[in-house]
Each structure stands twice: as C-alpha cells, then as structure tokens.
Design a protein around this motif. Structure first.
Motif, short mmCIF file in Angstrom:
data_model
loop_
_atom_site.label_atom_id
_atom_site.label_comp_id
_atom_site.label_asym_id
_atom_site.label_seq_id
_atom_site.Cartn_x
_atom_site.Cartn_y
_atom_site.Cartn_z
N VAL A 163 -1.48 4.35 7.04
CA VAL A 163 -2.68 4.32 6.20
C VAL A 163 -2.98 2.89 5.76
O VAL A 163 -4.14 2.44 5.78
N TYR A 164 -1.93 2.15 5.39
CA TYR A 164 -2.14 0.77 4.95
C TYR A 164 -2.62 -0.12 6.10
O TYR A 164 -3.56 -0.91 5.93
N LYS A 165 -1.97 0.02 7.25
CA LYS A 165 -2.32 -0.85 8.39
C LYS A 165 -3.74 -0.58 8.89
O LYS A 165 -4.40 -1.49 9.38
N THR A 166 -4.19 0.67 8.80
CA THR A 166 -5.54 0.99 9.27
C THR A 166 -6.60 0.67 8.22
O THR A 166 -7.79 0.69 8.53
N GLY A 167 -6.17 0.41 6.99
CA GLY A 167 -7.13 0.11 5.93
C GLY A 167 -7.87 1.32 5.43
O GLY A 167 -8.94 1.19 4.80
N ALA A 168 -7.33 2.52 5.67
CA ALA A 168 -8.00 3.74 5.23
C ALA A 168 -8.12 3.79 3.71
O ALA A 168 -9.08 4.35 3.17
N VAL A 169 -7.13 3.22 3.02
CA VAL A 169 -7.17 3.11 1.55
C VAL A 169 -7.01 1.64 1.21
O VAL A 169 -6.05 1.01 1.62
N LYS A 170 -7.94 1.11 0.47
CA LYS A 170 -7.90 -0.30 0.09
C LYS A 170 -7.12 -0.48 -1.20
O LYS A 170 -7.33 0.23 -2.18
N VAL A 171 -6.19 -1.43 -1.18
CA VAL A 171 -5.40 -1.74 -2.37
C VAL A 171 -6.15 -2.83 -3.13
O VAL A 171 -6.19 -3.99 -2.71
N PRO A 173 -7.30 -4.43 -7.28
CA PRO A 173 -6.80 -4.47 -8.65
C PRO A 173 -7.04 -3.17 -9.41
O PRO A 173 -6.18 -2.73 -10.19
N LYS A 174 -8.17 -2.53 -9.18
CA LYS A 174 -8.46 -1.25 -9.85
C LYS A 174 -7.48 -0.18 -9.38
O LYS A 174 -6.99 0.63 -10.20
N PHE A 175 -7.19 -0.16 -8.08
CA PHE A 175 -6.22 0.81 -7.54
C PHE A 175 -4.86 0.63 -8.22
O PHE A 175 -4.23 1.61 -8.64
N ASN A 176 -4.42 -0.61 -8.35
CA ASN A 176 -3.11 -0.86 -8.96
C ASN A 176 -3.11 -0.51 -10.44
O ASN A 176 -2.10 -0.03 -10.97
N ARG A 177 -4.22 -0.73 -11.13
CA ARG A 177 -4.29 -0.36 -12.55
C ARG A 177 -4.20 1.16 -12.71
O ARG A 177 -3.52 1.66 -13.61
N ILE A 178 -4.90 1.87 -11.85
CA ILE A 178 -4.85 3.34 -11.90
C ILE A 178 -3.43 3.83 -11.62
O ILE A 178 -2.91 4.73 -12.30
N MET A 179 -2.79 3.25 -10.60
CA MET A 179 -1.44 3.65 -10.25
C MET A 179 -0.47 3.37 -11.40
O MET A 179 0.40 4.20 -11.71
N PHE A 227 3.68 3.18 -2.17
CA PHE A 227 4.01 2.40 -0.97
C PHE A 227 2.87 1.47 -0.59
O PHE A 227 3.10 0.37 -0.08
N LEU A 228 1.64 1.89 -0.82
CA LEU A 228 0.50 1.04 -0.48
C LEU A 228 0.54 -0.26 -1.28
O LEU A 228 0.31 -1.34 -0.74
N SER A 229 0.83 -0.15 -2.57
CA SER A 229 0.95 -1.36 -3.40
C SER A 229 2.11 -2.22 -2.93
O SER A 229 2.02 -3.45 -2.91
N ASP A 230 3.23 -1.57 -2.57
CA ASP A 230 4.40 -2.31 -2.10
C ASP A 230 4.10 -3.06 -0.81
O ASP A 230 4.42 -4.24 -0.67
#
Length: 275
Positions: A163-171, A173-179, A227-230
């Motif tokens: 998922v990360y390599k294909t860019g299906a979900v973009k990481v 700053p907002k994503f990291n704050r939510i996580m 894992f996406l953030s990592d």
C-alpha cells in the motif's frame, strides 16, 4: 512530518546541523523539514540504505524469534518460570523503548538488541498463554494457532508495504496527527480497562466478548496503519542521507509495531477458538 510511532518520531531529531529547507506545498510559515539536516552531518558514518534497514530489522526479529522459542519451550516444562520471564520481558521491553525514545539511544545496536531479547521473552510467554497450552491444549493445536498469527502478521506487514509503495494511502502530517490521537485513545482505554480489572474484576476489553473482539480489531487496524508512518519515516531518512547507524532505530520502531500486531492477532484468534 512526524511519525505516530514514538521511536520513529525520535529518529527525526537524531541529527546535527538542522537547516531550514524549502517549504513543501501547503506547509505553514516557519515549517522545518525534520529530515533536511542529515546531509550536513559529519559523523564519518556512511549514509543509510534500504539494505541497512533490511539487515538490521532481520537481525532484530531473529533475536525476538529465538528468545520467544526458548521461553515457549521452557513453558512446556516449567510454566511458572516461563511466566516470570514473560513479565520480565514485558517490563524490560517497555523500559528499553522509553530509554531509546527519551534517552536518544535510537542509533544504538545494543539498545535495539536488548529490546529484542526482552520482547522475545514476552512474545514466547504470551504465545504460551494465548495458545492455551497452560490450560490443557495440545502443543500441536497451539502450534497451529501461533502459525496462523505469524502468517497474519507477515501478511499485514507485506500488505501495508505494498500500500505504501503504490501510494494508495498518502502519509501526510494530518494522517500522522490522526494516528497519534487514535493510538493515545487506545492506550487510555487499555489502561482504564486494566485498572477496572484490578479493582473490580471486570475486563470488558479483554474477556473475549463482542466488545473485546471489536477492540482487538481496532488495535490490529491501528497497528497496520502505523506501518505506513514507519515506512514513510524510514524512506525519508534514507533519501536525506541519515547515518547508517540509524537503521538500528528504524529496526526498533518496526519491531515495536510488529510485536504489537502479532500480539493482537494472536489474542483475537484465541477469542474465536475459545468461543
């Protein structure tokens, strides 16, 4: 851009000579790229590569697996001693992560491998408990359950890497704050449930009921998204030329998430078997 994983979060400050970089699109005034300073380090260490991350993570996981097998095997002949080592592993692993995070030891091979040793004891003991061996289940049935948890953990890890390599979900700053907010919420719920169990005997989030199943699914989902953030933090450090020793910190961060994910999957499987 900061990671929701506290270990990875600390890694973004493990460098000297931070300089202001170009503002990315949409960045607020005063933004500083946390990865821009790696290029100015003069530690004499070569830049980190993907191979460094893979090798260090592999060594870390190997130590966890070896110690887990040893403690699980010990539990088959001496459950009391194995459970004591499990407790030691849980406390030792927590202390080691705190030392790595707040003591800025994220580039230390010793700290990462010590964490792996403690977590190996914990993983072996928790596998012994959730597999039901100490409650009369056969070793073969326990092996099947543990094998399913291992395959599930590996599947989620590889799936999120895809998922990360294909860019299906973009990481972002907002994503990291939510996580980060979600992880704090889960931690508060878990601590509240622990206090409830200690003082009243009620254990709604871990008793195998419907609420416990939902809570485990939420934890598994959060671990998977972590894992996406990592991956994003590791990817940016590699491209920014972080010292190769920082691969040990990346390995530690990934190991923390992997252990959490494995534990929750194994717990969830044990609920369904019990039911």
């Amino acid at each position: 851009m900061r990671s929701s994983n506290p270990v990875m979060n600390s890694l973004t400050t493990a460098k000297g000579g931070i300089q202001r970089g170009a503002y990315p699109a949409g960045a607020p005034q005063g933004y500083q790229d946390p990865y821009s300073g790696y290029g100015q380090t003069t530690t004499g260490d070569r830049p980190m590569t993907v191979d460094d991350v893979v090798a260090k993570t592999g060594m870390t996981l190997a130590v966890i697996v070896v110690l887990a097998v040893l403690n699980f095997s010990l539990g088959l002949v001496n459950p009391g001693l194995a459970l004591m080592l499990t407790f030691v592993g849980a406390i030792g692993g927590l202390i080691t992560v705190l030392v790595a995070t707040f003591g800025k030891k994220y580039g230390s091979a010793a700290v990462t491998l010590i964490y792996a040793a403690f977590e190996g004891l914990f993983v072996g003991g928790i596998s012994l408990l959730f597999s039901g061996v100490t409650f009369g289940e056969s070793a073969a049935d326990a092996g099947v359950l543990i094998g399913q948890a291992v395959m599930g953990t590996l599947g989620v890890f590889l799936g999120m890497l895809f998922v990360y390599k294909t860019g299906a979900v973009k990481v972002t700053p907002k994503f990291n704050r939510i996580m980060t907010g979600a992880l704090v919420g889960v931690l508060v719920l878990a601590l509240g449930n622990l206090l409830l169990a200690v003082f009243t005997g009620a254990n709604p989030l871990r008793d195998g009921g419907m609420l416990a199943i939902i809570f485990s699914l939420v934890c598994i989902g959060l671990a998977a998204m972590s894992f996406l953030s990592d991956f994003d933090a590791a990817d940016k450090m590699i491209r920014a030329g972080a010292p190769s020793k920082m691969a040990w910190g990346v390995a530690l961060g990934l190991a923390v998430t992997l252990v959490w994910l494995y534990t929750e999957i194994l717990r969830l499987l044990s609920y369904f078997r019990s039911n």
